[in-house]
Design a protein around this motif. Structure first.
Motif, PDB file in Angstrom:
ATOM      1  N   ARG A 112      -3.921   9.216 -11.290  1.00  0.00           N
ATOM      2  CA  ARG A 112      -2.424   8.939 -10.668  1.00  0.00           C
ATOM      3  C   ARG A 112      -2.195   7.436 -10.240  1.00  0.00           C
ATOM      4  O   ARG A 112      -1.358   6.900 -10.398  1.00  0.00           O
ATOM      5  CB  ARG A 112      -1.962   9.863  -9.763  1.00  0.00           C
ATOM      6  CG  ARG A 112      -1.450  11.374 -10.703  1.00  0.00           C
ATOM      7  CD  ARG A 112      -0.836  12.324  -9.850  1.00  0.00           C
ATOM      8  NE  ARG A 112       0.333  11.608  -9.408  1.00  0.00           N
ATOM      9  CZ  ARG A 112       1.591  11.466  -9.920  1.00  0.00           C
ATOM     10  NH1 ARG A 112       1.528  11.593 -11.719  1.00  0.00           N
ATOM     11  NH2 ARG A 112       2.683  10.983  -9.336  1.00  0.00           N
ATOM     12  N   GLU A 155      -5.815  12.645  -9.113  1.00  0.00           N
ATOM     13  CA  GLU A 155      -5.263  11.644  -7.954  1.00  0.00           C
ATOM     14  C   GLU A 155      -5.628  10.295  -8.231  1.00  0.00           C
ATOM     15  O   GLU A 155      -4.735   9.198  -8.033  1.00  0.00           O
ATOM     16  CB  GLU A 155      -6.068  12.054  -6.421  1.00  0.00           C
ATOM     17  CG  GLU A 155      -5.045  11.649  -5.377  1.00  0.00           C
ATOM     18  CD  GLU A 155      -5.830  12.010  -3.889  1.00  0.00           C
ATOM     19  OE1 GLU A 155      -6.224  10.996  -3.161  1.00  0.00           O
ATOM     20  OE2 GLU A 155      -6.057  13.211  -3.713  1.00  0.00           O
ATOM     21  N   ARG A 156      -6.982  10.002  -8.543  1.00  0.00           N
ATOM     22  CA  ARG A 156      -7.294   8.693  -9.022  1.00  0.00           C
ATOM     23  C   ARG A 156      -6.576   8.239 -10.297  1.00  0.00           C
ATOM     24  O   ARG A 156      -6.300   7.078 -10.579  1.00  0.00           O
ATOM     25  CB  ARG A 156      -8.809   8.470  -9.414  1.00  0.00           C
ATOM     26  CG  ARG A 156      -9.679   8.582  -8.021  1.00  0.00           C
ATOM     27  CD  ARG A 156     -11.145   8.599  -8.121  1.00  0.00           C
ATOM     28  NE  ARG A 156     -11.585   7.873  -9.186  1.00  0.00           N
ATOM     29  CZ  ARG A 156     -12.647   8.019  -9.865  1.00  0.00           C
ATOM     30  NH1 ARG A 156     -13.416   9.081  -9.698  1.00  0.00           N
ATOM     31  NH2 ARG A 156     -13.285   7.223 -10.984  1.00  0.00           N
TER      32      ARG A 156
END
Lengths: 333, 333
Positions: free
Chosen positions: A29, A26-27
């Motif tokens: 991305r 997530e980070r």
């Protein structure tokens, strides 16, 4: 340049718990270079969470154009890569670079540590650069590189340059994961003939004759065009492009970028992009499956099964093929 | 020299029916060079009857001393091998030679065809000589060579010389099937340093400084002895021997033969012969098992399973590790 490379030590803390992986993805991305660095480190180390990393990245693969860039030492690969990053940025691309060239000045920080040229991009958040060692990986380079490409795709790169030295089977294999393969040559290096020998001619989509201000540049261009003319291709098939450049003076770089774009258009128009990716995925799956099987066989080495069989073969009571069959039966295969 | 090599074309007729194999082995054991040639050809070709050949030969393995002979091009490997064959014959040994050196004058008949030197042994029925190509084998060199050694053992050879070029991983692997490894060096070639780099130092039981009449021979001997002195070894451990020779003048060859005999005595006294053979058998079994698994995975390439999985991975619906698991499940592993 995002500090994927500059902060590997800080970025390689233990990521053992599975819940860390989705968070890292997530980070990454969201554009956090430290998360990108960690993910590539995980991929490179062949860590046990690798399957989880792959699973978390799977939905984000497939949108980047993977450009392989290969050539003998001394043809100017790193200078060309550096200028090409600039040209691709100017065209609005987000760019990732994986340098898997042991002779490259920005490869293998531990070995050379010289990243001077790439510091041109040190302040550009749209560029990720990562050196990868071509040695000592479980399952070899071929296992780590496709996953590293996925990490960069996940981080939003729409062009990923994979730089390798154009000698040896491993490098040709790496080039085989590219959508578009650039082969760099320089005048007077006998490279045209070398290229034929190494089977590089077959994999090249774009030939770049770098150092085109040198004596013999015309002859080199002529040699390559001659070889291209000899190749048979049907209507609609891609005809390799030949581009001249002087990377050290930033000349001809836009032509290279244009050839890359042109090839991508062609790939998309002909359904080749999808076909190449499926071929690549198949090779990747096979390599992983073989790695798993190899590890399983290796696990028998520490038990009594393999030593027992080996002793029988050594004393002539069993032949090695029968023993291998036994071994596979014990694996349940 | 028995005409194992001279008559390969005539000797390579179809041996497809399984009942031919025991007959060939019987004839090879009786000393028929054509049968020996056929069996090695079968082994080399990775023929489907290979497991049968291995089964038929199994009872006759293990009594020969396998001597690996390696070194860079130009150190005089073939001249040394030639003279060594003579010296070993004089000591009453039956000798087999497997030449897997692409630069050797008696290697790869199709490539060079020059077997002039070895014609010294052309009339000697106690010598078998066979060139093996180091390319294009299913499963690579490592699969074919141990079986070829078994053929020569079956034919009654009590020394089998395996000649390879001392560069590259493949050659080191081949050397690893030897009971006794000879590393040939020549003065002034920087070979001592090369040997360290290539990991050859660790595998050498006997160093031969050939062309010992050249300048720098003393320095080369000193360098090697210095490196040997640096190596730690416990009491009773083998200390690599250093022998000087001038193979072109047949000088020092008896010293090499004596060092080989001495090493064999040591191997037998310390149970090393048996240990090395078991290690080798284990590696061989693993390699065969992996080859079988690779072939099984390959067979899925033509079906729909792998392409279906690859398409899912390419579109991001599946990650490659999950796909590999699927593939292995389909193999029943």
């Amino acid at each position: 340049m995002s500090d994927v490379q500059n902060a590997p030590a800080a970025a390689t803390g233990p990521v053992r718990r599975s819940r860390d992986v989705p968070m890292l993805v997530e980070r990454a991305r969201a554009g956090d270079p430290r998360a990108v660095a960690r993910l590539i480190t995980l991929v490179e180390s062949g860590d046990e969470v690798l399957p989880q990393v792959a699973a978390a990245l799977a939905p984000y693969g497939g949108q980047a154009q993977v450009v392989g860039l290969t050539g003998s030492p001394g043809v100017g690969k790193s200078t060309t890569t550096n200028e090409l990053v600039r040209a691709l940025r100017a065209r609005g691309h987000r760019v990732g670079v994986l340098a898997i060239d042991p002779s490259s000045p920005f490869t293998g920080g531990a070995i050379l540590g010289d990243r001077v040229r790439m510091q041109d991009h040190a302040t550009d958040p749209g560029v990720y650069i990562r050196s990868m060692s071509s040695r000592g990986h479980l399952g070899g380079l071929s296992a780590a590189t496709p996953q590293a490409v996925r990490v960069l795709e996940g981080a939003g790169c729409d062009v990923v340059l994979v730089e390798t030295v154009g000698v040896g089977q491993a490098e040709v294999e790496v080039a085989s994961l590219a959508d578009t393969t650039l082969v760099l040559l320089a005048p007077g290096m006998g490279d045209a003939i070398q290229a034929v020998k190494a089977g590089i001619l077959e994999i090249a989509d774009v030939f770049v004759v770098n150092k085109a201000d040198r004596d013999g540049a015309d002859a080199t261009v002529r040699d390559i065009q001659g070889m291209i003319a000899l190749g048979e291709r049907g209507p609609g098939e891609w005809r390799p492009q030949v581009v001249r450049s002087i990377a050290a003076r930033a000349e001809g770089i836009d032509d290279i970028a244009a050839a890359i774009d042109k090839h991508r258009d062609w790939l998309e128009r002909h359904g080749e992009l999808r076909r190449r990716r499926e071929t690549r995925a198949a090779a990747e799956i096979e390599a992983i499956a073989l790695g798993v099987l190899r590890a399983r066989i290796g696990s028998l080495r520490d038990g009594t099964q393999l030593p027992t069989l080996a002793a029988k073969v050594a004393e002539g009571a069993l032949d090695p093929y029968a023993a291998a069959e036994d071994l596979l039966a014990q694996l349940g295969s």
